[in-house]
Design an enzyme around this catalytic site. Structure first.
Site, short mmCIF file in Angstrom:
data_model
loop_
_atom_site.label_atom_id
_atom_site.label_comp_id
_atom_site.label_asym_id
_atom_site.label_seq_id
_atom_site.Cartn_x
_atom_site.Cartn_y
_atom_site.Cartn_z
N LYS A 237 41.61 47.32 0.47
CA LYS A 237 41.75 47.80 -0.90
C LYS A 237 41.33 49.27 -0.98
O LYS A 237 42.04 50.09 -1.50
CB LYS A 237 40.89 46.95 -1.84
CG LYS A 237 40.91 47.41 -3.28
CD LYS A 237 40.11 46.50 -4.20
CE LYS A 237 40.10 47.06 -5.61
NZ LYS A 237 39.34 46.20 -6.55
N GLU A 243 34.71 48.66 9.43
CA GLU A 243 35.19 47.72 10.43
C GLU A 243 36.72 47.73 10.52
O GLU A 243 37.31 47.71 11.61
CB GLU A 243 34.73 46.29 10.11
CG GLU A 243 33.22 46.10 10.05
CD GLU A 243 32.70 46.15 8.62
OE1 GLU A 243 33.16 47.04 7.85
OE2 GLU A 243 31.85 45.32 8.29
N GLY A 300 38.78 42.35 -4.52
CA GLY A 300 39.12 41.98 -3.16
C GLY A 300 39.15 40.48 -2.94
O GLY A 300 40.08 39.93 -2.38
N ARG A 301 38.12 39.77 -3.48
CA ARG A 301 38.04 38.33 -3.27
C ARG A 301 38.99 37.56 -4.17
O ARG A 301 39.01 36.33 -4.15
CB ARG A 301 36.60 37.86 -3.43
CG ARG A 301 35.93 38.31 -4.71
CD ARG A 301 34.43 38.08 -4.66
NE ARG A 301 33.75 38.59 -5.86
CZ ARG A 301 33.34 39.84 -5.99
NH1 ARG A 301 33.57 40.72 -5.01
NH2 ARG A 301 32.74 40.26 -7.10
N GLU A 386 29.79 36.17 -3.53
CA GLU A 386 29.89 37.62 -3.80
C GLU A 386 30.10 37.86 -5.30
O GLU A 386 29.79 38.92 -5.83
CB GLU A 386 31.02 38.26 -2.99
CG GLU A 386 30.95 39.79 -2.96
CD GLU A 386 31.86 40.40 -1.91
OE1 GLU A 386 33.05 40.66 -2.21
OE2 GLU A 386 31.39 40.66 -0.78
N HIS A 420 29.72 14.00 11.00
CA HIS A 420 29.03 13.94 12.30
C HIS A 420 28.23 15.21 12.52
O HIS A 420 27.89 15.56 13.64
CB HIS A 420 30.06 13.73 13.41
CG HIS A 420 30.90 12.51 13.21
ND1 HIS A 420 30.57 11.27 13.71
CD2 HIS A 420 32.04 12.33 12.49
CE1 HIS A 420 31.48 10.38 13.34
NE2 HIS A 420 32.39 11.00 12.61
N LYS A 528 25.66 48.52 4.39
CA LYS A 528 26.69 49.39 4.96
C LYS A 528 26.10 50.78 5.24
O LYS A 528 26.31 51.37 6.29
CB LYS A 528 27.86 49.54 3.98
CG LYS A 528 28.76 48.37 3.80
CD LYS A 528 29.88 48.75 2.82
CE LYS A 528 30.80 47.59 2.50
NZ LYS A 528 31.85 47.97 1.51
O1 LIG Z 1 39.56 45.56 1.18
P1 LIG Z 1 38.46 46.51 1.52
O2 LIG Z 1 38.35 47.67 0.59
O3 LIG Z 1 38.51 46.93 2.97
O4 LIG Z 1 37.06 45.70 1.30
C1 LIG Z 1 36.83 44.58 2.12
C2 LIG Z 1 35.75 43.72 1.51
O5 LIG Z 1 34.50 44.41 1.44
C3 LIG Z 1 33.87 44.15 0.19
O6 LIG Z 1 34.01 45.26 -0.64
C4 LIG Z 1 32.40 43.86 0.39
O7 LIG Z 1 32.25 42.67 1.08
C5 LIG Z 1 34.61 42.96 -0.39
O8 LIG Z 1 34.46 42.83 -1.77
C6 LIG Z 1 36.02 43.27 0.06
O9 LIG Z 1 36.88 42.15 -0.02
#
Ligand SMILES: O=P(O)(O)OC[C@H]1O[C@](O)(CO)[C@@H](O)[C@@H]1O
Length: 561
Positions: A237, A243, A300-301, A386, A420, A528
């Site tokens: 987003k 990462e 995002g979620r 979250e 289990h 972060k």
């Molecule tokens: O889609 P992006 O901006 O890479 O963010 C990835 C994820 O990191 C967060 O901002 C933090 O976990 C989430 O809300 C989001 O889904």
């Protein structure tokens, strides 16, 4: 909107007083069910209900074919409890908040944004404020629908071209592997849905999901891919997530490795992006024409319904993706129209709040009796924790510790393996409210195994409720352990869309009743920031500026690496 804090409201006090009437061991759910006071009819809700089903739709794959029963009858509630949930809703302006979200008002108050995932399901239905920062609004059916509809059409055209082999890699070969690079909502939704809808996926397209910056994740995926036939979807987003950018750059280096014989021009044929940040996408080297854009009023979620769901559409095709959206939209209509006492997401949310805040049952188990829903609990962990893992209300009022719990700890695994693993604790340890999700029929057929699966799901809920006395205390089961069972015809795209939307609106319900903002996530920022500094410290082999504990572990790493 009300400035009432939930925990000071009369309704909250009434719930606290009422709790004794539904508390074990004095209150027995099994006994309540035996009273046959209409409890079953009041606490079992069918979906779709008449207000949401397309009466003409009757195909197993349509919304009308979902055939879901939401069974809340095994919960520690009476009709009075549900009435008091309604009184709390009234005290907290629930209806006005729900209407505001669907109208596109900026209910994400800390980021001054609308919350528009419902508009992604069917833009014709809802108006959303245009998130240009101004207070102007636009009719989603005219302006926004075009925006969402445009991107959906772009996604469809792209998916059709990849799935048909029309889209070619740099050497003229069709795509055989898709690697979705993203994390959090840019990974969990696509990965879970593609796994859940595996029976609908195109055989010739291998789907891979890379989220972790651990090099093992990307390495494992690339080992199964051929440069000439691999498409990378960089989902972010913000297009700033460390990462994701690390993995995307490593993937680009792999594609352009001189040994592979491809040059920079190959990026256009092997990389597309999904983001709100066109500058970031262009800066990475992806042609903006290969970008699928969405707006910052999609959290995002909450984003699998739009372009973040591109890998889903590639895997299962546009038609199945459309039914996925339709299932969620039908739940949106149910959430908007069903009376609160028979409103599935409202009941899910109020029960979660009931147990976490009045019983101290602060964990919640999600038990899909479906191998293909292996990542469903992981998906719900981000969606719920979250969204609800907050310490203040949307007005900045701190939640009083030990009095208010904002969200439960969600975990889970598919049944029957969960039986289990951790079900021992649920039967004889602390009380953990649980959701069972089970399909009446499976996409796979081996003898009577599916019926065995269903029998186990039903038996677990029965055992948790009824319990069993025994002279030997170690062999006794207290029972009265609350569960919800969602039983539906089959795990179709429409059913999966509905299940996810139920949980999204249950999260909305908890947040509305506690006065929280479910749509920001400032809690992820500190880690972060510290990680970025420690990356630099490692590069300089320094531990300066850290506390002694952190410095010691850093030194140990520096000594071992
Ligand atoms: O889609 P992006 O901006 O890479 O963010 C990835 C994820 O990191 C967060 O901002 C933090 O976990 C989430 O809300 C989001 O889904």
């Amino acid at each position: 909107m009300t400035s009432t804090t939930a925990w000071t409201s009369e309704a909250w006090k009434a719930l606290a007083e009422h709790k004794a009437e539904v508390s074990p061991p004095t209150f027995s759910v099994a006994a309540a069910l035996a009273d046959d006071d209409g409890r079953l009819d009041k606490l079992c809700v069918a979906f779709p209900d008449s207000a949401t089903a397309d009466a003409t739709g009757d195909a197993e794959e349509d919304v009308a074919g979902i055939g879901l029963l939401a069974d809340f009858s095994k919960h520690l509630v009476t009709e009075r409890t549900v009435e008091l949930f309604g009184e709390l809703a009234a005290a907290m302006d629930f209806n006005a908040l729900r209407a505001a979200m669907f109208a596109g008002e900026h209910v994400n108050v800390t980021e001054d944004r609308a919350v528009g995932h419902v508009a992604l399901r069917t833009p014709e239905a809802y108006k959303c404020l245009y998130d240009d920062g101004a207070s102007s609004s636009f009719d989603f059916a005219e302006d926004g629908a075009e925006a969402v509809g445009t991107v959906l059409a772009q996604m469809k055209a792209f998916a059709d071209s990849v799935r048909s082999g029309t889209w070619k890699g740099a050497t003229g070969k069709a795509i055989a592997s898709v690697v979705n690079i993203g994390i959090g909502g840019s990974d969990l939704g696509p990965a879970m849905v593609v796994g859940a809808l595996a029976p609908y996926a195109k055989d010739e397209l291998d789907m891979h999901f890379v989220a972790n910056v651990d090099p093992s994740n990307l390495t494992e995926a690339l080992a199964k891919c051929d440069r000439e036939t691999t498409l990378f979807i960089v989902c972010s987003k913000t297009f700033t997530t460390a990462e994701t950018l690390a993995n995307a750059n490593a993937a680009k280096a792999w594609l352009l490795d001189p040994a592979g014989g491809l040059d920079d021009a190959a990026v256009a044929a092997h990389f597309v992006a999904v983001s709100t940040n066109s500058d970031g996408v262009a800066g990475f080297g992806i042609d903006p024409a290969n970008m699928f854009a969405f707006s910052d009023w999609v959290g995002g979620r909450y984003s699998v319904w739009g372009p973040i769901g591109l890998s889903v559409m590639l895997a299962v095709g546009p038609e199945a993706f459309g039914r996925f959206l339709a299932g969620a939209h039908a739940v949106d209509e149910h959430f908007l129209t069903a009376p609160l006492a028979s409103n599935i997401p409202f009941l899910m949310g109020t029960l979660d709040l009931w147990y976490t805040n009045f019983f101290g049952y602060t964990s919640h188990a999600v038990l899909p009796y479906d191998h293909n829903l292996g990542r469903f609990a992981a998906y719900l962990q981000q969606l719920t924790m979250e969204s609800l893992g907050k310490g203040v209300t949307r007005d900045g009022v701190p939640l009083p510790p030990h009095l208010v719990t904002s969200g439960s700890v969600v975990f889970g695994e598919p049944g029957t393996p969960a039986q289990h693993s951790f079900m021992q604790l649920l039967h004889q340890g602390q009380v953990v409210p649980a959701d069972f999700l089970v399909a009446a029929s499976s996409h796979a057929a081996i003898g009577t195994q599916h019926e065995m699966l269903v029998a186990n799901a039903v038996a677990q809920a029965e055992a948790l409720m009824v319990g069993k006395s025994h002279d030997d205390p170690a062999r006794a089961f207290s029972g009265n352990r609350p569960t919800t069972t969602f039983m539906y015809r089959k795990l179709t795209p429409a059913t999966l869309g509905a299940l996810i939307a139920f949980y999204e609106h249950a999260v909305f319900t908890v947040a509305a009743l506690l006065g929280l903002n479910a749509y920001d996530q400032f809690g992820v920022e500190l880690g972060k920031k510290l990680a970025s500094a420690i990356v630099d410290d490692f590069a300089a082999a320094s531990t300066d500026g850290h506390d002694v504990s952190t410095a010691r572990i850093m030194q140990h790493y520096l000594a071992l690496r």
